[in-house]
Design a protein around this motif. Sequence first.
Motif, PDB file in Angstrom:
ATOM      1  N   LEU A  90      20.386   2.542   8.863  1.00  0.00           N
ATOM      2  CA  LEU A  90      19.014   2.111   9.111  1.00  0.00           C
ATOM      3  C   LEU A  90      18.461   1.305   7.944  1.00  0.00           C
ATOM      4  O   LEU A  90      18.797   1.555   6.787  1.00  0.00           O
ATOM      5  CB  LEU A  90      18.108   3.327   9.328  1.00  0.00           C
ATOM      6  N   LEU A  91      17.593   0.362   8.267  1.00  0.00           N
ATOM      7  CA  LEU A  91      16.794  -0.348   7.274  1.00  0.00           C
ATOM      8  C   LEU A  91      15.345   0.079   7.457  1.00  0.00           C
ATOM      9  O   LEU A  91      14.791  -0.034   8.553  1.00  0.00           O
ATOM     10  CB  LEU A  91      16.917  -1.863   7.456  1.00  0.00           C
ATOM     11  N   ARG A  92      14.749   0.570   6.373  1.00  0.00           N
ATOM     12  CA  ARG A  92      13.339   0.953   6.403  1.00  0.00           C
ATOM     13  C   ARG A  92      12.620   0.247   5.247  1.00  0.00           C
ATOM     14  O   ARG A  92      13.022   0.376   4.089  1.00  0.00           O
ATOM     15  CB  ARG A  92      13.184   2.470   6.248  1.00  0.00           C
ATOM     16  N   ILE A  93      11.586  -0.493   5.560  1.00  0.00           N
ATOM     17  CA  ILE A  93      10.832  -1.209   4.533  1.00  0.00           C
ATOM     18  C   ILE A  93       9.733  -0.288   4.005  1.00  0.00           C
ATOM     19  O   ILE A  93       8.847   0.135   4.744  1.00  0.00           O
ATOM     20  CB  ILE A  93      10.214  -2.505   5.100  1.00  0.00           C
ATOM     21  N   GLU A  94       9.794   0.030   2.715  1.00  0.00           N
ATOM     22  CA  GLU A  94       8.830   0.948   2.097  1.00  0.00           C
ATOM     23  C   GLU A  94       7.703   0.121   1.469  1.00  0.00           C
ATOM     24  O   GLU A  94       7.699  -0.165   0.272  1.00  0.00           O
ATOM     25  CB  GLU A  94       9.531   1.842   1.086  1.00  0.00           C
ATOM     26  N   ASP A  95       6.729  -0.235   2.307  1.00  0.00           N
ATOM     27  CA  ASP A  95       5.732  -1.246   1.955  1.00  0.00           C
ATOM     28  C   ASP A  95       4.327  -0.677   1.761  1.00  0.00           C
ATOM     29  O   ASP A  95       3.342  -1.244   2.228  1.00  0.00           O
ATOM     30  CB  ASP A  95       5.702  -2.334   3.033  1.00  0.00           C
ATOM     31  N   ILE A  96       4.217   0.444   1.039  1.00  0.00           N
ATOM     32  CA  ILE A  96       2.884   1.014   0.798  1.00  0.00           C
ATOM     33  C   ILE A  96       2.525   0.988  -0.691  1.00  0.00           C
ATOM     34  O   ILE A  96       1.664   1.743  -1.139  1.00  0.00           O
ATOM     35  CB  ILE A  96       2.772   2.448   1.342  1.00  0.00           C
ATOM     36  N   ASP A  97       3.173   0.103  -1.433  1.00  0.00           N
ATOM     37  CA  ASP A  97       2.938   0.043  -2.879  1.00  0.00           C
ATOM     38  C   ASP A  97       1.753  -0.861  -3.199  1.00  0.00           C
ATOM     39  O   ASP A  97       1.836  -1.770  -4.029  1.00  0.00           O
ATOM     40  CB  ASP A  97       4.200  -0.443  -3.590  1.00  0.00           C
ATOM     41  N   GLY A  98       0.654  -0.642  -2.512  1.00  0.00           N
ATOM     42  CA  GLY A  98      -0.584  -1.353  -2.801  1.00  0.00           C
ATOM     43  C   GLY A  98      -0.430  -2.858  -2.785  1.00  0.00           C
ATOM     44  O   GLY A  98       0.286  -3.442  -1.961  1.00  0.00           O
ATOM     45  N   ALA A  99      -1.106  -3.493  -3.752  1.00  0.00           N
ATOM     46  CA  ALA A  99      -1.112  -4.951  -3.822  1.00  0.00           C
ATOM     47  C   ALA A  99       0.240  -5.517  -4.229  1.00  0.00           C
ATOM     48  O   ALA A  99       0.488  -6.722  -4.079  1.00  0.00           O
ATOM     49  CB  ALA A  99      -2.184  -5.415  -4.804  1.00  0.00           C
TER      50      ALA A  99
ATOM     51  N   TRP B 266      22.693  -3.294  10.800  1.00  0.00           N
ATOM     52  CA  TRP B 266      21.730  -2.210  10.685  1.00  0.00           C
ATOM     53  C   TRP B 266      20.809  -2.157  11.893  1.00  0.00           C
ATOM     54  O   TRP B 266      20.708  -3.103  12.659  1.00  0.00           O
ATOM     55  CB  TRP B 266      20.905  -2.387   9.409  1.00  0.00           C
ATOM     56  N   ASP B 267      20.136  -1.023  12.003  1.00  0.00           N
ATOM     57  CA  ASP B 267      19.018  -0.861  12.935  1.00  0.00           C
ATOM     58  C   ASP B 267      17.759  -0.718  12.084  1.00  0.00           C
ATOM     59  O   ASP B 267      17.717   0.118  11.176  1.00  0.00           O
ATOM     60  CB  ASP B 267      19.188   0.399  13.795  1.00  0.00           C
ATOM     61  N   GLU B 268      16.727  -1.505  12.383  1.00  0.00           N
ATOM     62  CA  GLU B 268      15.506  -1.422  11.593  1.00  0.00           C
ATOM     63  C   GLU B 268      14.540  -0.433  12.236  1.00  0.00           C
ATOM     64  O   GLU B 268      14.351  -0.420  13.457  1.00  0.00           O
ATOM     65  CB  GLU B 268      14.846  -2.785  11.452  1.00  0.00           C
ATOM     66  N   VAL B 269      13.924   0.392  11.386  1.00  0.00           N
ATOM     67  CA  VAL B 269      12.979   1.403  11.862  1.00  0.00           C
ATOM     68  C   VAL B 269      11.575   1.065  11.357  1.00  0.00           C
ATOM     69  O   VAL B 269      11.360   0.101  10.625  1.00  0.00           O
ATOM     70  CB  VAL B 269      13.398   2.817  11.405  1.00  0.00           C
ATOM     71  N   THR B 270      10.624   1.866  11.764  1.00  0.00           N
ATOM     72  CA  THR B 270       9.217   1.638  11.459  1.00  0.00           C
ATOM     73  C   THR B 270       8.971   1.551   9.955  1.00  0.00           C
ATOM     74  O   THR B 270       9.424   2.428   9.204  1.00  0.00           O
ATOM     75  CB  THR B 270       8.361   2.787  12.031  1.00  0.00           C
ATOM     76  N   PRO B 271       8.252   0.528   9.487  1.00  0.00           N
ATOM     77  CA  PRO B 271       7.951   0.432   8.052  1.00  0.00           C
ATOM     78  C   PRO B 271       6.929   1.487   7.643  1.00  0.00           C
ATOM     79  O   PRO B 271       6.194   2.040   8.481  1.00  0.00           O
ATOM     80  CB  PRO B 271       7.375  -0.978   7.910  1.00  0.00           C
ATOM     81  N   GLN B 272       6.869   1.764   6.349  1.00  0.00           N
ATOM     82  CA  GLN B 272       5.956   2.802   5.874  1.00  0.00           C
ATOM     83  C   GLN B 272       4.490   2.480   6.168  1.00  0.00           C
ATOM     84  O   GLN B 272       3.687   3.389   6.384  1.00  0.00           O
ATOM     85  CB  GLN B 272       6.141   3.012   4.371  1.00  0.00           C
ATOM     86  N   SER B 273       4.134   1.208   6.172  1.00  0.00           N
ATOM     87  CA  SER B 273       2.736   0.834   6.399  1.00  0.00           C
ATOM     88  C   SER B 273       2.219   1.295   7.759  1.00  0.00           C
ATOM     89  O   SER B 273       1.009   1.397   7.955  1.00  0.00           O
ATOM     90  CB  SER B 273       2.560  -0.679   6.261  1.00  0.00           C
TER      91      SER B 273
ATOM     92  N   LEU C  37       9.107  12.626   4.415  1.00  0.00           N
ATOM     93  CA  LEU C  37       8.646  12.565   5.804  1.00  0.00           C
ATOM     94  C   LEU C  37       9.389  11.494   6.596  1.00  0.00           C
ATOM     95  O   LEU C  37       9.766  11.706   7.762  1.00  0.00           O
ATOM     96  CB  LEU C  37       7.150  12.289   5.835  1.00  0.00           C
ATOM     97  N   ASP C  38       9.603  10.345   5.981  1.00  0.00           N
ATOM     98  CA  ASP C  38      10.269   9.242   6.675  1.00  0.00           C
ATOM     99  C   ASP C  38      11.696   9.603   7.064  1.00  0.00           C
ATOM    100  O   ASP C  38      12.150   9.312   8.175  1.00  0.00           O
ATOM    101  CB  ASP C  38      10.298   7.997   5.786  1.00  0.00           C
ATOM    102  N   ASP C  39      12.442  10.207   6.132  1.00  0.00           N
ATOM    103  CA  ASP C  39      13.832  10.550   6.434  1.00  0.00           C
ATOM    104  C   ASP C  39      13.914  11.534   7.593  1.00  0.00           C
ATOM    105  O   ASP C  39      14.808  11.446   8.444  1.00  0.00           O
ATOM    106  CB  ASP C  39      14.521  11.121   5.191  1.00  0.00           C
ATOM    107  N   ALA C  40      12.962  12.464   7.649  1.00  0.00           N
ATOM    108  CA  ALA C  40      12.946  13.409   8.770  1.00  0.00           C
ATOM    109  C   ALA C  40      12.611  12.694  10.078  1.00  0.00           C
ATOM    110  O   ALA C  40      13.259  12.909  11.103  1.00  0.00           O
ATOM    111  CB  ALA C  40      11.932  14.519   8.491  1.00  0.00           C
ATOM    112  N   ALA C  41      11.597  11.829  10.042  1.00  0.00           N
ATOM    113  CA  ALA C  41      11.178  11.117  11.253  1.00  0.00           C
ATOM    114  C   ALA C  41      12.277  10.198  11.778  1.00  0.00           C
ATOM    115  O   ALA C  41      12.415  10.009  12.991  1.00  0.00           O
ATOM    116  CB  ALA C  41       9.914  10.313  10.973  1.00  0.00           C
TER     117      ALA C  41
END
Length: 283
Positions: free
Chosen positions: A37-46, A67-74, A187-191
């Motif tokens: 999986l590819l997960r974009i961890e995009d909650i690092d503010g600005a 890969w399969d892309e999953v829901t981004p953190q945002s 949480l993301d890894d579980a989801a």
Amino acid sequence: MIVTRFAPSPNGPLHLGHALSAVVAHDLAKEAGGRFLLRIEDIDGARSRPDLADGFRADLAWLGLEWDEVTPQSARVDAYAAAAERLRDMGLLYPCRCTRSQIAALATETGPDGPVYPGTCKEAPPRKDEPVAWRLDVAKALALTGPLTWTDRSAGEQQARPDLAGDVVLVRKDKTTPASYHLAATLDDAADGVTLVTRGTDLFAATHVHRLLQALLHLPVPRWHHHALLLDEDGRKLAKRRGSPSLADRRGAGEDGRALADALRAGRLPAGITRSRSLHGTA
């Protein structure tokens, strides 16, 4: 079925260390007939830049990965808030006004991530109008869960010791970043149904904290694989903030990405790059 993931943050371009992490996670899944999986961890503010995510996808394709892309953190912010509220209702989170410099000045112990928080705000809670982070009361949490273990693919069974890191932050003071790495990644890894968490040995200690969160939130427990890091000529791990050469630059210069991935698999590294020796016996 084995499910692995590669979860980069779009706050800078990917470098060779990221390539190694992606190749390791990809190959462990594909060799077992599983999913990568590819997960974009995009909650690092600005600091998060949406345009970089497209570059990440181009880099992975250039390396020859699928890969399969999953829901981004945002798009998962509500889930982080709900988990934090659940822990708060359990009496396991407390507000903290302290800055990093204050913690460094007051700390009497050093943990895997630096100075261990001395519990200042447990003794003197912040005023209601002060901006606060929310910390996990690790001692109280462990009293609820009892002893915990987790398993690394190479290092074997580990006794969970989240206490070594102290009371870590789960909700940051900076409201532009809704959750800390510890809470969001767990949480993301579980989801996403991740069954084998692959990452560098620099995050070995973080796994102790993540195992505690899994127990508190009744999440499934994966296995872990902590791989060796790539180091520069000064023996430091490759890092975006130090300007390590990017995969995008290599790609733009016409380098063969598939050949680079094969070289990483075989342990053939570019000049000046070495592989760390792990204290935990991982490869």
